[in-house]
Design a protein around this motif. Structure first.
Motif, PDB file in Angstrom:
ATOM      1  N   CYS A   4      -1.379  -1.613  -3.319  1.00 34.87           N
ATOM      2  CA  CYS A   4      -0.133  -1.249  -4.468  1.00 34.87           C
ATOM      3  C   CYS A   4      -0.136   0.417  -4.758  1.00 34.87           C
ATOM      4  CB  CYS A   4      -1.371  -2.287  -5.528  1.00 34.87           C
ATOM      5  SG  CYS A   4      -2.248  -1.115  -6.196  1.00 34.87           S
ATOM      6  N   TYR A   5      -0.458   1.011  -4.640  1.00 36.95           N
ATOM      7  CA  TYR A   5       0.269   1.660  -4.465  1.00 36.95           C
ATOM      8  C   TYR A   5       1.627   2.400  -4.010  1.00 36.95           C
ATOM      9  CZ  TYR A   5      -5.018   3.331  -6.796  1.00 36.95           C
ATOM     10  OH  TYR A   5      -5.749   3.417  -8.016  1.00 36.95           O
ATOM     11  N   GLY A   6       1.891   1.938  -3.020  1.00 33.63           N
ATOM     12  CA  GLY A   6       3.429   2.466  -2.622  1.00 33.63           C
ATOM     13  C   GLY A   6       4.458   1.318  -3.788  1.00 33.63           C
ATOM     14  N   GLN A  65       7.478   2.249   2.245  1.00 32.12           N
ATOM     15  CA  GLN A  65       7.877   2.481   1.693  1.00 32.12           C
ATOM     16  C   GLN A  65       8.483   3.065   3.332  1.00 32.12           C
ATOM     17  OE1 GLN A  65      10.687   5.405  -0.836  1.00 32.12           O
ATOM     18  NE2 GLN A  65       8.433   6.412  -2.178  1.00 32.12           N
ATOM     19  N   GLY A 114       0.581  -1.518  -0.090  1.00 34.34           N
ATOM     20  CA  GLY A 114       0.086  -0.052  -0.417  1.00 34.34           C
ATOM     21  C   GLY A 114       0.933   1.311   0.238  1.00 34.34           C
ATOM     22  N   GLU A 115       0.613   2.381  -0.468  1.00 37.22           N
ATOM     23  CA  GLU A 115       1.176   3.628  -0.446  1.00 37.22           C
ATOM     24  C   GLU A 115       1.411   4.001   1.432  1.00 37.22           C
ATOM     25  OE1 GLU A 115      -1.536   7.318  -0.728  1.00 37.22           O
ATOM     26  OE2 GLU A 115       0.817   8.440  -1.052  1.00 37.22           O
ATOM     27  N   SER A 150      12.795   3.860  -5.224  1.00 38.45           N
ATOM     28  CA  SER A 150      13.409   4.966  -4.265  1.00 38.45           C
ATOM     29  C   SER A 150      14.250   3.281  -3.935  1.00 38.45           C
ATOM     30  CB  SER A 150      12.912   4.194  -2.746  1.00 38.45           C
ATOM     31  OG  SER A 150      12.376   5.664  -2.703  1.00 38.45           O
ATOM     32  N   LEU A 162      10.209   6.753 -15.679  1.00 33.39           N
ATOM     33  CA  LEU A 162      10.972   5.338 -14.635  1.00 33.39           C
ATOM     34  C   LEU A 162      11.991   4.270 -14.612  1.00 33.39           C
ATOM     35  CD1 LEU A 162      10.744   4.248 -11.434  1.00 33.39           C
ATOM     36  CD2 LEU A 162       8.381   3.065 -11.773  1.00 33.39           C
ATOM     37  N   TRP A 200      -0.147  -1.735 -15.290  1.00 34.76           N
ATOM     38  CA  TRP A 200      -0.013  -0.280 -14.145  1.00 34.76           C
ATOM     39  C   TRP A 200       1.399  -0.227 -14.110  1.00 34.76           C
ATOM     40  CZ3 TRP A 200       0.813   1.326  -8.264  1.00 34.76           C
ATOM     41  CH2 TRP A 200       0.336   2.168  -8.435  1.00 34.76           C
ATOM     42  N   THR A 210       3.153   3.509 -15.448  1.00 33.10           N
ATOM     43  CA  THR A 210       3.578   4.147 -14.819  1.00 33.10           C
ATOM     44  C   THR A 210       5.791   3.911 -15.446  1.00 33.10           C
ATOM     45  OG1 THR A 210       2.545   3.151 -13.282  1.00 33.10           O
ATOM     46  CG2 THR A 210       4.744   4.602 -12.099  1.00 33.10           C
ATOM     47  N   THR A 231       6.021   8.478 -16.439  1.00 35.13           N
ATOM     48  CA  THR A 231       6.214   9.293 -15.018  1.00 35.13           C
ATOM     49  C   THR A 231       7.940   8.796 -15.204  1.00 35.13           C
ATOM     50  OG1 THR A 231       6.529   7.287 -13.261  1.00 35.13           O
ATOM     51  CG2 THR A 231       4.233   9.188 -13.572  1.00 35.13           C
ATOM     52  N   PRO A 252       5.038   2.135  -6.809  1.00 34.57           N
ATOM     53  CA  PRO A 252       5.831   2.306  -7.987  1.00 34.57           C
ATOM     54  C   PRO A 252       7.503   3.168  -6.883  1.00 34.57           C
ATOM     55  CG  PRO A 252       3.591   2.892  -8.769  1.00 34.57           C
ATOM     56  CD  PRO A 252       3.139   1.808  -7.443  1.00 34.57           C
TER      57      PRO A 252
END
Lengths: 325, 325
Positions: free
Chosen positions: B69-71, B43, B39-40, B78, B109, B99, B103, B107, B73
């Motif tokens: 799952c938003y954590g 990290q 989750g967001e 990091s 990445l 996704w 991403t 973005t 990317p």
């Protein structure tokens, strides 16, 4: 008035002291407020302030890098779960909008409010104009398209001509207030007309808030008439020289020298490399900036709050953002 | 041995006490560890533990909802900025992989390590098999495809036949250790062979870790031989009845009654609705679960650490996850 609440002040990665970039901008025009950038964990940071997702008018994203936008989907999802219905503007580069689309499609994200996109790179001036607040975008130089935002807030005040009122024999009191509010008043058999004693004055303040940027001189025009510049100072000049031009960030020295040259009266530095994790490191940055700049200088910490009043005076509020009970 | 560190235990939205879902799974087989859901802010939570992103072997994502799952990317970005080079497995539904692709594209990445996808819905058994650790997936019932994970850890020990050694006249000491390590030893003119006194024993423990799920009975087979079930208990039965079947979550009562029926000896509940934000609310959930279940019962908090030893005994470690200095 303009209130800036720093929600994240670290570059690239979060540290235990600083989250990745986000800044809340409030104006007195209603309760609405704006976010500038929304790094991962911004919604978590907001839980330690009194800012409500229900009153968030727009999210501005300066560029597509993850440390400036990865908190977007979770923040929107949480606003939806909290029952937000009010439409929201997303002022961002087109790829951020595409990413939000992909996020909705891939992760079963269904928001109960409308999000509309305003392309930050459209060149439209201003990008936002409502309730005395105008937001403009200014192109910067970074590894991806990046923009600064200018925020202009106009405050209208009715000023009484006190000398004229005293000359008319009217003592200060409730009748002055009535005249200031536009009412004509009767005094000792005479009719005193508001229009003869009250004049409307508009005061405007401007803050310029940078995204990631290797060339602060691009903001010379935007800083004209600004009372405060918020800009990244990722590292000192020595570290920038060692890192080389690849990362395309600014040093404290570059930004401070620019602020001095364009005579912006207040400078708030942010977006510090994780290497400056202690007081000693921050002192290095501050000393370097101070050597170039004689105005009001601050290095932002998470939850620092700055108020720019209608007269254009910037004050750091004592303590951190007021915590929710 | 298997160590479970809870990094997020809230359902849907983070609260000031609980982050959204993530669980770290460590085994004794090397330093490698696994994440189940990210989750967001995962990290950020990891920064308060001793777990290193360099030693993360795989990320398992039970389903596509953002609070699981938003954590992803930000955590990958990091890890890249910290210089990780080691390839990483992403055991996840296909839309999470799509996704991540979007991403990367949107973005900017660029990860300096390879991420390979293992489809959690592929039906392959096991999905992961390395260094004595096997991970399997088990389909659940939710608004989107959701899976539980089973984690089997095999520990091999060499056990000496102490009675036989004493009968042979060999006193406990360094020669016992040599025999245990597979060396034949000379004792009072005789040759004692390791193979005659040492036997290899394999011990296996199993943990079952659920994703979001409305029908815990789907885990009956997976729980066979498991020492611990970690499962969502989003609310009490009364609240579930009121919410209706739409959200497709489980109540504490349902999960506890199931755990009793299949005789899994330990049950750790997690993924609590934000309504249970205080001790009183948690007590409601615990009382309801306890009324159904006589085994070892825990309601997980962020940073709780549980150890499942090679004999299959589960212990909650005193205090929270050891903090980094």
């Amino acid at each position: 008035m303009l209130t800036l609440t720093f929600l994240g002040t670290s570059s690239g990665v979060p540290t235990r002291q600083r989250n990745v970039t986000s800044l809340a901008v409030q104006t007195v025009a209603g309760h609405d407020w704006f976010l500038v950038d929304v790094g991962e964990g911004t919604q978590h940071q907001l839980q330690h302030t009194r800012l409500s997702l229900h009153e968030l008018a727009a999210i501005c994203i300066t560029h597509v890098h993850g440390d400036h936008c990865y908190g977007l989907p979770g923040l929107l999802a949480s606003a939806g779960m909290a029952g937000r219905k009010k439409p929201l503007k997303l002022i961002a580069p087109l790829p951020v909008w595409d990413w939000l689309d992909a996020t909705r499609a891939c992760t079963d994200l269904h928001l109960p409010f409308e999000v509309t996109h305003v392309d930050i790179a459209s060149g439209a001036t201003p990008l936002w104009d409502a309730a005395g607040v105008r937001i403009g975008a200014h192109a910067l130089s970074h590894r991806v398209p990046s923009h600064a935002l200018s925020v202009d807030v106009e405050t209208r005040r009715i000023k009484l001509d006190a000398d004229a009122l005293r000359a008319a024999g009217l003592p200060a009191g409730p009748l002055w207030k009535a005249l200031q509010e536009g009412q004509d008043v009767s005094f000792e058999g005479r009719m005193l007309r508001s229009a003869d004693f009250a004049t409307q004055q508009a005061q405007q303040v401007r803050a310029v808030i940078g995204g990631d940027n290797a060339d602060v001189s691009l903001l010379a025009e935007a800083c004209h008439g600004a009372q405060v510049l918020v800009h990244e100072a990722t590292y000192t000049q020595a570290v920038l020289d060692k890192a080389g031009p690849g990362p395309m960030h600014s040093s404290a020295k570059q930004v401070a020298a620019f602020a001095q040259a364009v005579a912006v009266p207040n400078l708030v530095l942010t977006h510090f490399s994780a290497r400056y994790h202690n007081a000693e490191g921050l002192m290095e940055l501050e000393t370097e900036a101070r050597s170039q700049y004689s105005g009001g200088l601050w290095l932002a910490n998470d939850f620092d709050v700055f108020e720019l009043d209608a007269d254009g005076v910037l004050n750091k509020k004592q303590g951190k953002a007021e915590q929710k009970k």
